[in-house]
Design a protein around this motif. Structure first.
Motif, PDB file in Angstrom:
ATOM      1  N   CYS A 234      13.352 -26.168  -7.491  1.00  0.00           N
ATOM      2  CA  CYS A 234      12.171 -25.928  -8.325  1.00  0.00           C
ATOM      3  C   CYS A 234      12.184 -26.935  -9.477  1.00  0.00           C
ATOM      4  O   CYS A 234      13.161 -27.030 -10.213  1.00  0.00           O
ATOM      5  CB  CYS A 234      12.190 -24.501  -8.873  1.00  0.00           C
ATOM      6  N   HIS A 235      11.103 -27.693  -9.629  1.00  0.00           N
ATOM      7  CA  HIS A 235      11.007 -28.666 -10.723  1.00  0.00           C
ATOM      8  C   HIS A 235      11.117 -28.004 -12.093  1.00  0.00           C
ATOM      9  O   HIS A 235      11.674 -28.567 -13.026  1.00  0.00           O
ATOM     10  CB  HIS A 235       9.653 -29.395 -10.669  1.00  0.00           C
ATOM     11  N   PHE A 236      10.555 -26.804 -12.198  1.00  0.00           N
ATOM     12  CA  PHE A 236      10.443 -26.165 -13.507  1.00  0.00           C
ATOM     13  C   PHE A 236      11.760 -25.588 -14.023  1.00  0.00           C
ATOM     14  O   PHE A 236      12.095 -25.749 -15.186  1.00  0.00           O
ATOM     15  CB  PHE A 236       9.385 -25.068 -13.471  1.00  0.00           C
ATOM     16  N   CYS A 237      12.492 -24.876 -13.161  1.00  0.00           N
ATOM     17  CA  CYS A 237      13.699 -24.190 -13.657  1.00  0.00           C
ATOM     18  C   CYS A 237      14.981 -24.687 -12.994  1.00  0.00           C
ATOM     19  O   CYS A 237      16.063 -24.177 -13.268  1.00  0.00           O
ATOM     20  CB  CYS A 237      13.564 -22.676 -13.487  1.00  0.00           C
ATOM     21  N   ASN A 238      14.841 -25.655 -12.077  1.00  0.00           N
ATOM     22  CA  ASN A 238      15.992 -26.266 -11.414  1.00  0.00           C
ATOM     23  C   ASN A 238      16.760 -25.290 -10.521  1.00  0.00           C
ATOM     24  O   ASN A 238      17.938 -25.509 -10.235  1.00  0.00           O
ATOM     25  CB  ASN A 238      16.938 -26.899 -12.443  1.00  0.00           C
TER      26      ASN A 238
ATOM     27  N   MET B 119       5.323 -35.453 -18.157  1.00  0.00           N
ATOM     28  CA  MET B 119       5.766 -34.058 -18.316  1.00  0.00           C
ATOM     29  C   MET B 119       4.679 -33.128 -17.807  1.00  0.00           C
ATOM     30  O   MET B 119       3.502 -33.465 -17.835  1.00  0.00           O
ATOM     31  CB  MET B 119       6.013 -33.729 -19.802  1.00  0.00           C
ATOM     32  N   THR B 120       5.104 -31.951 -17.374  1.00  0.00           N
ATOM     33  CA  THR B 120       4.180 -30.893 -16.979  1.00  0.00           C
ATOM     34  C   THR B 120       4.658 -29.578 -17.578  1.00  0.00           C
ATOM     35  O   THR B 120       5.838 -29.239 -17.488  1.00  0.00           O
ATOM     36  CB  THR B 120       4.108 -30.745 -15.442  1.00  0.00           C
ATOM     37  N   VAL B 121       3.721 -28.860 -18.191  1.00  0.00           N
ATOM     38  CA  VAL B 121       4.000 -27.538 -18.765  1.00  0.00           C
ATOM     39  C   VAL B 121       2.914 -26.580 -18.307  1.00  0.00           C
ATOM     40  O   VAL B 121       1.739 -26.946 -18.272  1.00  0.00           O
ATOM     41  CB  VAL B 121       4.013 -27.603 -20.315  1.00  0.00           C
TER      42      VAL B 121
ATOM     43  N   ALA C 153       9.824 -18.875 -18.648  1.00  0.00           N
ATOM     44  CA  ALA C 153       9.825 -17.963 -17.493  1.00  0.00           C
ATOM     45  C   ALA C 153       9.262 -18.688 -16.283  1.00  0.00           C
ATOM     46  O   ALA C 153       8.163 -19.239 -16.338  1.00  0.00           O
ATOM     47  CB  ALA C 153       8.991 -16.721 -17.792  1.00  0.00           C
ATOM     48  N   CYS C 154      10.041 -18.706 -15.205  1.00  0.00           N
ATOM     49  CA  CYS C 154       9.588 -19.348 -13.971  1.00  0.00           C
ATOM     50  C   CYS C 154       9.410 -18.290 -12.884  1.00  0.00           C
ATOM     51  O   CYS C 154      10.253 -17.406 -12.724  1.00  0.00           O
ATOM     52  CB  CYS C 154      10.603 -20.394 -13.515  1.00  0.00           C
ATOM     53  N   ASN C 155       8.301 -18.393 -12.142  1.00  0.00           N
ATOM     54  CA  ASN C 155       8.014 -17.404 -11.091  1.00  0.00           C
ATOM     55  C   ASN C 155       8.318 -17.954  -9.702  1.00  0.00           C
ATOM     56  O   ASN C 155       7.762 -17.503  -8.703  1.00  0.00           O
ATOM     57  CB  ASN C 155       6.551 -16.948 -11.171  1.00  0.00           C
TER      58      ASN C 155
ATOM     59  N   VAL D 195       6.097 -19.412 -20.393  1.00  0.00           N
ATOM     60  CA  VAL D 195       5.963 -20.871 -20.416  1.00  0.00           C
ATOM     61  C   VAL D 195       7.063 -21.484 -19.558  1.00  0.00           C
ATOM     62  O   VAL D 195       8.180 -20.966 -19.503  1.00  0.00           O
ATOM     63  CB  VAL D 195       6.105 -21.416 -21.862  1.00  0.00           C
ATOM     64  N   LYS D 196       6.748 -22.590 -18.892  1.00  0.00           N
ATOM     65  CA  LYS D 196       7.777 -23.356 -18.177  1.00  0.00           C
ATOM     66  C   LYS D 196       7.356 -24.814 -18.184  1.00  0.00           C
ATOM     67  O   LYS D 196       6.172 -25.141 -18.352  1.00  0.00           O
ATOM     68  CB  LYS D 196       7.947 -22.835 -16.741  1.00  0.00           C
ATOM     69  N   GLY D 197       8.332 -25.707 -18.034  1.00  0.00           N
ATOM     70  CA  GLY D 197       7.976 -27.120 -18.054  1.00  0.00           C
ATOM     71  C   GLY D 197       9.117 -28.005 -17.589  1.00  0.00           C
ATOM     72  O   GLY D 197      10.273 -27.585 -17.517  1.00  0.00           O
ATOM     73  N   PHE D 198       8.769 -29.256 -17.268  1.00  0.00           N
ATOM     74  CA  PHE D 198       9.792 -30.229 -16.878  1.00  0.00           C
ATOM     75  C   PHE D 198       9.303 -31.639 -17.210  1.00  0.00           C
ATOM     76  O   PHE D 198       8.099 -31.888 -17.336  1.00  0.00           O
ATOM     77  CB  PHE D 198      10.137 -30.122 -15.388  1.00  0.00           C
TER      78      PHE D 198
END
Length: 294
Positions: A270-274, A77-79, A236-238, A87-90
């Motif tokens: 995007c890995h974080f927010c798809n 996992m990555t956050v 939140a993803c940028n 914060v964002k993560g996958f």
């Protein structure tokens, strides 16, 4: 505010503490990544920790990354988190399914497996700070408690939890981090250890209607707890098409030329927010022209 973090001190500033409720961000991640319950619990715990550890940072541009690399079926996992509650993560394999553990709970430790936890703090210096520890249980909270003790030499207690509904949506999510200052009196340490050994789980406290303030009052009330700050936190993803363009430029001319030769549009995720970003052949030609100028 729905998801938020509180910061507090207790025992005449011998103790500092954070507590958070993070149901909304955990549910958002569950939806965008189509997570299984065990993946949702694992990532929700790590994002909650990231939110509170991000709140510990001072600078507006400081960035924290928590990275788990392990051999479990979750595939790591990555956050990432900043000081403003973003914060964002996958997870590597968000659809992983496992039977419950011996206690009948979601087997987060089994999903995570054995490996390492990296804590990377980018605070605008030449090189980011990197702390690395071996995973102790894969249950996240214990691993972070171990990280604080070994890498930062700060005696800490970390509690994290995610509770799921029967329909696999998120019912509760949150956590706390309690840390002792180097000058903490032995009597305070003994009393705090005794208190923490009898405490209920984070999710049971949240499910009983307790707020982060209530949780810190429950844990630290006898030490004269004082809430000093309250901060919103959110998933939140940028990411943006412009950022994806930069990523395409960085892969090199040869690969870009191959993509153009194929004559088909490409899609980047995007890995974080798809989020999905499409680039037509004409757009790829423009990106190649930019790459050639470099």
């Amino acid at each position: 505010m729905t998801d938020y973090i509180v910061r507090a001190t207790a025992a005449d500033s011998q103790i500092r503490a954070f507590a958070a409720t993070t149901r909304e961000m955990t549910e958002y991640a569950r939806k965008v990544h189509e997570e299984s319950p065990v993946a949702c619990a694992a990532l929700g715990r790590l994002m909650t920790a990231g939110a509170m550890m991000g709140a510990m940072m001072k600078g507006d541009k400081d960035l924290l990354t928590l990275q788990i690399r392990a051999d479990g079926p979750l595939r790591g996992m990555t956050v990432t988190a900043d000081a403003k509650g973003n914060v964002k993560g996958f997870a590597g394999n968000p659809q992983v399914m496992l039977p419950p553990n011996a206690l009948g709970k979601l087997d987060v430790g089994g999903a995570v497996g054995h490996g390492i936890l990296n804590v990377i703090k980018d605070m605008g210096m030449k090189e980011p700070y990197v702390g690395q520890v071996g995973l102790q249980t894969g249950e996240i909270a214990e691993d972070l408690t171990y990280y604080f003790a070994t890498s930062e030499q700060v005696a800490s207690s970390v509690g994290l939890g995610v509770l799921m509904n029967h329909d696999n949506t998120v019912r509760q999510a949150g956590g706390f981090i309690i840390q002792l200052m180097p000058f903490t009196d032995e009597k305070v340490i003994d009393a705090l250890e005794k208190k923490l050994s009898s405490v209920k789980s984070v999710t049971s406290m949240l499910d009983a209607g307790m707020t982060p303030e209530d949780i810190l009052q429950e844990l630290l009330g006898e030490f004269g707890v004082e809430i000093t700050e309250k901060t919103e936190t959110r998933f939140a993803c940028n990411c943006s098409k412009e950022r994806m363009e930069k990523a395409l430029i960085s892969i090199g001319r040869k690969d870009l030329e191959e993509m153009i030769k194929d004559g088909e549009p490409i899609e980047m995720n995007c890995h974080f927010c798809n989020s999905h970003y499409q680039f037509s052949v004409e757009e790829l030609k423009k990106i190649l022209a930019q790459a050639k100028k470099r």
